[in-house]
Design a protein around this motif. Structure first.
Motif, mmCIF file in Angstrom:
data_model
loop_
_atom_site.group_PDB
_atom_site.id
_atom_site.type_symbol
_atom_site.label_atom_id
_atom_site.label_comp_id
_atom_site.label_asym_id
_atom_site.label_seq_id
_atom_site.Cartn_x
_atom_site.Cartn_y
_atom_site.Cartn_z
ATOM 1 N N ARG A 170 0.822 -1.215 0.000
ATOM 2 C CA ARG A 170 0.000 0.000 0.000
ATOM 3 C C ARG A 170 0.854 1.262 0.000
ATOM 4 O O ARG A 170 0.318 2.368 0.134
ATOM 5 C CB ARG A 170 -0.919 0.003 1.229
ATOM 6 C CG ARG A 170 -1.903 -1.162 1.254
ATOM 7 C CD ARG A 170 -2.848 -1.146 0.077
ATOM 8 N NE ARG A 170 -3.724 -2.287 0.063
ATOM 9 C CZ ARG A 170 -4.937 -2.320 0.604
ATOM 10 N NH1 ARG A 170 -5.393 -1.266 1.236
ATOM 11 N NH2 ARG A 170 -5.687 -3.398 0.516
ATOM 12 N N CYS A 233 -1.888 6.782 1.415
ATOM 13 C CA CYS A 233 -0.727 6.246 0.698
ATOM 14 C C CYS A 233 -1.180 5.205 -0.314
ATOM 15 O O CYS A 233 -2.182 4.516 -0.126
ATOM 16 C CB CYS A 233 0.261 5.624 1.679
ATOM 17 S SG CYS A 233 0.999 6.819 2.802
ATOM 18 N N ASN A 234 -0.433 5.095 -1.388
ATOM 19 C CA ASN A 234 -0.755 4.117 -2.423
ATOM 20 C C ASN A 234 0.459 3.995 -3.343
ATOM 21 O O ASN A 234 1.421 4.775 -3.233
ATOM 22 C CB ASN A 234 -1.980 4.564 -3.230
ATOM 23 C CG ASN A 234 -2.767 3.391 -3.787
ATOM 24 O OD1 ASN A 234 -2.257 2.276 -3.887
ATOM 25 N ND2 ASN A 234 -4.007 3.642 -4.149
ATOM 26 N N GLY A 240 -3.689 -0.761 -6.736
ATOM 27 C CA GLY A 240 -3.602 0.644 -6.379
ATOM 28 C C GLY A 240 -4.071 1.600 -7.452
ATOM 29 O O GLY A 240 -4.666 2.647 -7.156
ATOM 30 N N CYS A 243 -8.223 1.409 -7.442
ATOM 31 C CA CYS A 243 -9.050 1.450 -6.235
ATOM 32 C C CYS A 243 -9.559 2.865 -5.957
ATOM 33 O O CYS A 243 -9.072 3.850 -6.514
ATOM 34 C CB CYS A 243 -8.265 0.928 -5.038
ATOM 35 S SG CYS A 243 -6.959 2.052 -4.470
ATOM 36 N N PRO A 245 -9.938 4.739 -2.475
ATOM 37 C CA PRO A 245 -9.733 4.597 -1.031
ATOM 38 C C PRO A 245 -10.944 5.037 -0.219
ATOM 39 O O PRO A 245 -11.407 6.178 -0.345
ATOM 40 C CB PRO A 245 -8.524 5.499 -0.757
ATOM 41 C CG PRO A 245 -7.788 5.544 -2.065
ATOM 42 C CD PRO A 245 -8.870 5.528 -3.115
#
Length: 324
Positions: A170, A233-234, A240, A243, A245
């Motif tokens: 992540r 964070c990603n 990632g 997505c 969040p």
């Protein structure tokens, strides 16, 4: 159908009736799932079926609903190609076929919607970009000192933190790397982390880093209200990049300074607010952007989205697809 052993049977949660049983996408579990879904749809005769979870559930829905001539919409709350199930030979082609046969598709992000148009050849009018949202009765602005006291955090420090899955996958590592750079400028700055942590992080070994473990849901609003800057964070990956969040709207609803990795949906949503984006996995970029944000009393870059709004978007989309 659960792939892990859980309680089986019928459950009532508010106005939602659940049926649950244990199985697997291969073998007897797959056949039993098809049988039960077919029986339930034949008995209930819904106007539309909204199918989610993973590729297997989309494939199963397509097969049963096509046989029974019931409209169906497949939901992708993540990029299912990042799931281990997608590696089983033949699964991806069958899932793409199911999506093309669907009455409509709901996708978690603009990036994923674009992928469906290009790679899956789904017409744009059959896709709804349906992002995450938050509960306005749970997430709202609270007194910062009270929030910090509830979590046992120092009142007089500058707190920067993130909550959720923590680890290299992540992109959370960048926070610990940026910490020494930030302390050079602001010795009172401390890092706060909460959530399940994988072995790639060693947060407890650093001074000025608080690891709160996995917080119960009712404490998460305190977490965001306690922060001076809340981070998302990603890193670019099959997960990632596509997505949305969940914490974005939670942070916005708590009116906390927001800083997100410049990846995927955050890049799209915050394109007009570059001060709220940092270069993913760059500790220098993260430290610089945090220092700039702390220097100004910024307004939230976006209004929060609540679940009632998403429900209205979904209802309108389903009605449009059924009319067509």
């Amino acid at each position: 159908m659960s792939y892990r052993k859980r309680s089986e049977g019928r459950f009532q949660d508010g106005q939602v009736s659940w049926q649950s049983f244990n199985g697997t996408p291969l073998g007897r579990g797959m056949l039993e799932h098809l049988k039960r879904v077919r029986q339930e749809i034949a008995r209930f005769r819904p106007d539309v079926v909204w199918a989610s979870s993973d590729m297997w559930h989309g494939i199963a829905c397509s097969r049963v609903c096509s046989e029974l001539k019931v409209p169906f919409v497949i939901d992708l709350y993540d990029n299912y190609e990042s799931f281990l199930l997608s590696r089983i030979p033949g699964t991806l082609p069958l899932f793409k076929r199911a999506c093309r046969r669907a009455t409509g598709i709901t996708a978690i992000s603009e990036q994923l919607s674009h992928r469906l148009k290009v790679s899956y050849e789904i017409p744009a009018d059959r896709i709804l970009n349906l992002g995450n949202a938050t509960n306005g009765q749970q997430f709202f602005r609270l007194d910062k000192d009270m929030a910090r006291s509830a979590l046992g955090l120092p009142r007089d420090s500058i707190l920067v933190g993130t909550a959720g899955a923590l680890g290299r996958g992540r992109g959370t590592e960048v926070i610990l790397k940026a910490h020494p750079l930030l302390r050079e400028q602001l010795p009172s700055l401390e890092i706060v982390l909460a959530g399940p942590m994988d072995a790639s992080l060693k947060a407890s070994s650093q001074d000025g880093v608080h690891y709160l473990g996995v917080l119960p849901p009712h404490e998460v609003p305190n977490f965001y209200n306690a922060m001076d800057v809340s981070l998302i964070c990603n890193r670019p990956s099959a997960f990632g990049t596509y997505c949305y969040p969940q914490k974005l709207n939670e942070i916005l609803a708590c009116n906390t300074r927001l800083l997100a990795a410049d990846v995927g949906e955050m890049s799209h949503l915050l394109a007009r607010h570059p001060q709220h984006l940092f270069t993913a996995e760059s500790e220098k970029s993260l430290a610089d952007k945090i220092l700039r944000l702390l220097d100004q009393a910024t307004e939230p870059p976006l209004p929060p989205v609540f679940w009632e709004q998403r429900a209205q978007e979904l209802s309108k989309f389903l009605q449009q697809r059924l009319e067509r």
